[in-house]
Design a protein around this motif. Sequence first.
Motif, PDB file in Angstrom:
ATOM      1  N   SER A  13       0.638  -1.269  -0.395  1.00  0.00           N
ATOM      2  CA  SER A  13      -0.220  -0.075   0.172  1.00  0.00           C
ATOM      3  C   SER A  13       1.017   1.701   0.060  1.00  0.00           C
ATOM      4  N   ARG A  14       1.847   1.080  -0.359  1.00  0.00           N
ATOM      5  CA  ARG A  14       2.739   2.197  -0.713  1.00  0.00           C
ATOM      6  C   ARG A  14       1.910   3.863  -1.189  1.00  0.00           C
ATOM      7  N   THR A  15       1.604   2.970  -2.399  1.00  0.00           N
ATOM      8  CA  THR A  15       0.919   4.349  -3.467  1.00  0.00           C
ATOM      9  C   THR A  15      -0.124   5.067  -2.665  1.00  0.00           C
ATOM     10  N   ALA A  16      -0.549   4.323  -1.543  1.00  0.00           N
ATOM     11  CA  ALA A  16      -1.765   5.071  -1.043  1.00  0.00           C
ATOM     12  C   ALA A  16      -0.341   5.777   0.506  1.00  0.00           C
ATOM     13  N   THR A  17       0.207   5.118   1.076  1.00  0.00           N
ATOM     14  CA  THR A  17       0.701   5.578   1.785  1.00  0.00           C
ATOM     15  C   THR A  17       1.392   7.432   1.278  1.00  0.00           C
ATOM     16  N   PRO A  48      -0.616  -4.407  -6.150  1.00  0.00           N
ATOM     17  CA  PRO A  48      -1.363  -4.759  -6.832  1.00  0.00           C
ATOM     18  C   PRO A  48      -1.169  -5.489  -7.621  1.00  0.00           C
ATOM     19  N   ALA A  49      -0.821  -5.679  -8.483  1.00  0.00           N
ATOM     20  CA  ALA A  49      -0.586  -6.264  -9.860  1.00  0.00           C
ATOM     21  C   ALA A  49      -0.599  -7.779  -9.585  1.00  0.00           C
ATOM     22  N   GLN A  50       0.655  -8.293  -9.053  1.00  0.00           N
ATOM     23  CA  GLN A  50       0.534  -9.097  -8.000  1.00  0.00           C
ATOM     24  C   GLN A  50      -0.610 -10.059  -7.882  1.00  0.00           C
ATOM     25  N   ALA A  51      -1.561  -9.401  -7.037  1.00  0.00           N
ATOM     26  CA  ALA A  51      -2.299  -9.804  -5.993  1.00  0.00           C
ATOM     27  C   ALA A  51      -3.567  -9.701  -6.908  1.00  0.00           C
ATOM     28  N   THR A  52      -3.835  -9.713  -8.673  1.00  0.00           N
ATOM     29  CA  THR A  52      -4.473  -9.812  -8.557  1.00  0.00           C
ATOM     30  C   THR A  52      -4.680 -11.281  -9.224  1.00  0.00           C
ATOM     31  N   THR A  53      -3.827 -11.710  -9.025  1.00  0.00           N
ATOM     32  CA  THR A  53      -3.801 -13.374  -9.485  1.00  0.00           C
ATOM     33  C   THR A  53      -2.562 -13.687  -8.468  1.00  0.00           C
ATOM     34  N   VAL A  62      -4.448  -9.763   2.902  1.00  0.00           N
ATOM     35  CA  VAL A  62      -4.745  -8.804   2.766  1.00  0.00           C
ATOM     36  C   VAL A  62      -4.601  -7.787   2.328  1.00  0.00           C
ATOM     37  N   PHE A  63      -5.580  -6.735   2.413  1.00  0.00           N
ATOM     38  CA  PHE A  63      -5.682  -6.001   1.503  1.00  0.00           C
ATOM     39  C   PHE A  63      -5.565  -4.690   2.884  1.00  0.00           C
ATOM     40  N   ALA A  64      -4.551  -4.047   3.392  1.00  0.00           N
ATOM     41  CA  ALA A  64      -4.968  -3.587   4.744  1.00  0.00           C
ATOM     42  C   ALA A  64      -5.454  -2.422   4.218  1.00  0.00           C
ATOM     43  N   THR A  65      -5.683  -1.525   3.487  1.00  0.00           N
ATOM     44  CA  THR A  65      -6.661  -0.659   2.586  1.00  0.00           C
ATOM     45  C   THR A  65      -6.745  -1.007   1.396  1.00  0.00           C
ATOM     46  N   ALA A  66      -8.024  -1.022   0.961  1.00  0.00           N
ATOM     47  CA  ALA A  66      -8.469  -0.935  -0.231  1.00  0.00           C
ATOM     48  C   ALA A  66      -7.342   0.047  -1.580  1.00  0.00           C
ATOM     49  N   PRO A  67      -7.333  -0.953  -2.417  1.00  0.00           N
ATOM     50  CA  PRO A  67      -6.824   0.160  -3.601  1.00  0.00           C
ATOM     51  C   PRO A  67      -8.129   1.237  -4.056  1.00  0.00           C
ATOM     52  N   ASP A  68      -7.228   2.149  -3.945  1.00  0.00           N
ATOM     53  CA  ASP A  68      -8.119   3.048  -5.180  1.00  0.00           C
ATOM     54  C   ASP A  68      -8.898   2.703  -6.621  1.00  0.00           C
ATOM     55  N   ALA A  69      -8.268   2.197  -7.165  1.00  0.00           N
ATOM     56  CA  ALA A  69      -8.655   1.634  -8.445  1.00  0.00           C
ATOM     57  C   ALA A  69      -7.876   0.814  -8.923  1.00  0.00           C
ATOM     58  N   GLY A  70      -8.671   0.202 -10.507  1.00  0.00           N
ATOM     59  CA  GLY A  70      -7.924  -1.557 -10.686  1.00  0.00           C
ATOM     60  C   GLY A  70      -8.801  -1.992 -10.862  1.00  0.00           C
ATOM     61  N   SER A  71      -8.552  -3.076 -11.518  1.00  0.00           N
ATOM     62  CA  SER A  71      -8.841  -4.265 -12.086  1.00  0.00           C
ATOM     63  C   SER A  71      -8.388  -5.962 -10.821  1.00  0.00           C
ATOM     64  N   PHE A  72      -9.570  -6.253  -9.858  1.00  0.00           N
ATOM     65  CA  PHE A  72      -9.736  -7.272  -9.949  1.00  0.00           C
ATOM     66  C   PHE A  72     -10.117  -8.149 -10.137  1.00  0.00           C
ATOM     67  N   VAL A  88      -9.675  -4.461   4.833  1.00  0.00           N
ATOM     68  CA  VAL A  88      -9.887  -3.322   5.876  1.00  0.00           C
ATOM     69  C   VAL A  88     -10.587  -2.293   5.391  1.00  0.00           C
ATOM     70  N   GLY A  89     -11.255  -1.606   6.000  1.00  0.00           N
ATOM     71  CA  GLY A  89     -11.946  -0.335   5.108  1.00  0.00           C
ATOM     72  C   GLY A  89     -12.633  -0.236   4.156  1.00  0.00           C
ATOM     73  N   ASP A  90     -13.943   0.805   3.232  1.00  0.00           N
ATOM     74  CA  ASP A  90     -13.802   0.528   2.471  1.00  0.00           C
ATOM     75  C   ASP A  90     -13.714  -0.359   1.046  1.00  0.00           C
ATOM     76  N   PRO A  91     -14.271  -1.117   1.098  1.00  0.00           N
ATOM     77  CA  PRO A  91     -13.827  -2.027  -0.485  1.00  0.00           C
ATOM     78  C   PRO A  91     -13.964  -1.061  -1.785  1.00  0.00           C
ATOM     79  N   GLY A  92     -14.500  -0.252  -1.585  1.00  0.00           N
ATOM     80  CA  GLY A  92     -13.753   0.218  -3.110  1.00  0.00           C
ATOM     81  C   GLY A  92     -13.869  -0.101  -4.723  1.00  0.00           C
ATOM     82  N   PRO A  93     -12.999  -0.348  -4.999  1.00  0.00           N
ATOM     83  CA  PRO A  93     -12.549  -1.353  -6.287  1.00  0.00           C
ATOM     84  C   PRO A  93     -13.109  -3.300  -5.967  1.00  0.00           C
ATOM     85  N   LEU A  94     -12.970  -3.429  -4.229  1.00  0.00           N
ATOM     86  CA  LEU A  94     -13.085  -4.838  -4.432  1.00  0.00           C
ATOM     87  C   LEU A  94     -14.959  -4.936  -4.387  1.00  0.00           C
TER      88      LEU A  94
END
Length: 606
Positions: A13-17, A48-53, A62-72, A88-94
């Motif tokens: 989640s470094r980008t979100a941080t 996040p890219a690895q997490a899609t598969t 574990v998503f400590a915070t949901a990503p802002d965007a992306g296809s999962f 954890v948190g607003d599921p957003g794109p999940l």
Amino acid sequence: MPEPQHAVAVVDSRTATERAHQAGQDAWWVYLAEVLGHLRLPYRTLSPAQATTPPADVSVLVFATAPDAGSFDGLEAWVREGGAVVVVGDPGPLADLTGVTADSAVAEDHVVLADGPVWSAVPPVALHAVGGVQLAADVDALAADTDVLAGGVEVLAHWQGSDTAAITVRRLGRGVVLTYGVDLWQTVVRIQQGYPVTADGEPAADGTAPIDDGILKCEDGMVLSFEHDRSMPPGQPPLDPSYRHEYPPPSAVPIFDQPHADWWCSLFAQSLWWAAEHVGASVPWLWYWPSGVDAVAHMSHDSDQNEEEDGQAALDAFAEAGVEVTWCQVFPGGYSPALYQAITAAGHENALHYNAMGDADLAVWGWPYIRAQYAWAQAVTGVDEIVSNKNHYTRWEGWTEFYVWCERLGIQIDESRGPSKQGAVGFTFGASQISFPMAPVAEGNRFYDVLNLPLHTQDLAWAGHAAVRDVILDGAQAVHGVAHFLFHGPHLNLRPATRTACIELAAEARRRGMPWWTAGRINSWERARRGVTLSIEPHPDGVAVRARSESALPGAAVLLALPSAGNDPLVKEGSGSARAVVRFGRSFVELTADIVAGDNRWVITP
């Protein structure tokens, strides 16, 4: 030895941080590293890219915070084939995966846990939460069972104020998706560390905790509620409406009876263990204490007034109690050299009792003053390396600047965060477990190299009613933490009831199997634990467990969450023993072994 592969993975989640920090906002989710770090539950990090598969060896994501965007979209197939996801948190794109979306934001509320398969140990009260969202099903309708939302989403907990979903689980094929609407990370940090202290806090309406005393202290920034997070000790009559805060207390008063922050960390851990079990994964973690130790008791002493007879009375009381204490030495004045020598000879730990009460020339809040008092304590005690501290009167200002001073001095564990008033005793900051505090956004939300050891009550039968003793011991044992009791020499000398309570407390903790440890010993053990990295892998005879350790950790207990655990586990390779145990209401295989510095390996047949 090849690099270990871990069943649990955390999405980077470094980008979100970075985005949060650029906006001047706290990235609360970085606290996941501390929660897993204290558990010593091993994990790997995926982009996040690895997490899609996810890779084949990952079973729990574990998503400590949901990503802002992306296809999962690929995650749903992965879950259906036997993967587990925790969000954890607003599921957003999940949202399509979780089956829920974020409805209204929640600033602060309480959360009521429902009966369900995920929880193996739950608190007896609604838990305080800071931040989060109400979770709503994609289809705005309830199924026939009111604990099941549309789309087969089961409600594991609800917000007390609105009766909306706070935690949910969705089963998809052979996998599961758990969603926390609760902002777990902000909740734990805020309860443990409070808000910045800049003015008096609001006193308890019932008169039991007049914290508006013109002295800035830890309680003034507390998050837990006098009205909603306390209860009377068992067996005590209701509080008299005319109660007045005086010493000794004329009756028992409500106590913060539950370590809310510790319970939240436990619930998150239970989520991981349940999810791993559900998808057939094996997960190791490191028990908090040496094998066979359920929880620890800690006794500290503050040398207020530095009167020789008070110090000797304390020394005699602790000898009769059979407890080695952390003896916090306060400026100005001091005992005789002979008494300091006797304190050290008795096995007590010499610590600092930083005084910022304004009653002496150096008794001021600030870096130059704590530095001077530290040098004074070194001089009078003859101890160069003082690693522990407690602030006189639990003084505090700001939020975390004090931890910066501790780092600069070499103080490795602080035990200031606790109550100063009768009605604030107990788990005032929701904790019995020790932890590394988190810094504000201005310091990049880093972790201070100073352990926080919570304080729970002072001077039984004088500053705290004797009835709180067992409530604190019970609460610490429930989460397997530390129960911390403080005594002062003048009260051990002049108050026979307090001296008796001290000796009886020591015996009761031992009866429960709780050993008495000094702050220095707790600090050394926890720091040694933090140097252990575990891994687990399949083996023809069962499972192979590895531990890489920076230092020796004798008598350690490695707990293995296995899909199926037999009644008679055996250690087939390596030195140690194994048995089936129950922790937090869940079955584990416990490997007891002396972990040595370097690489360790065992083969367990469960």
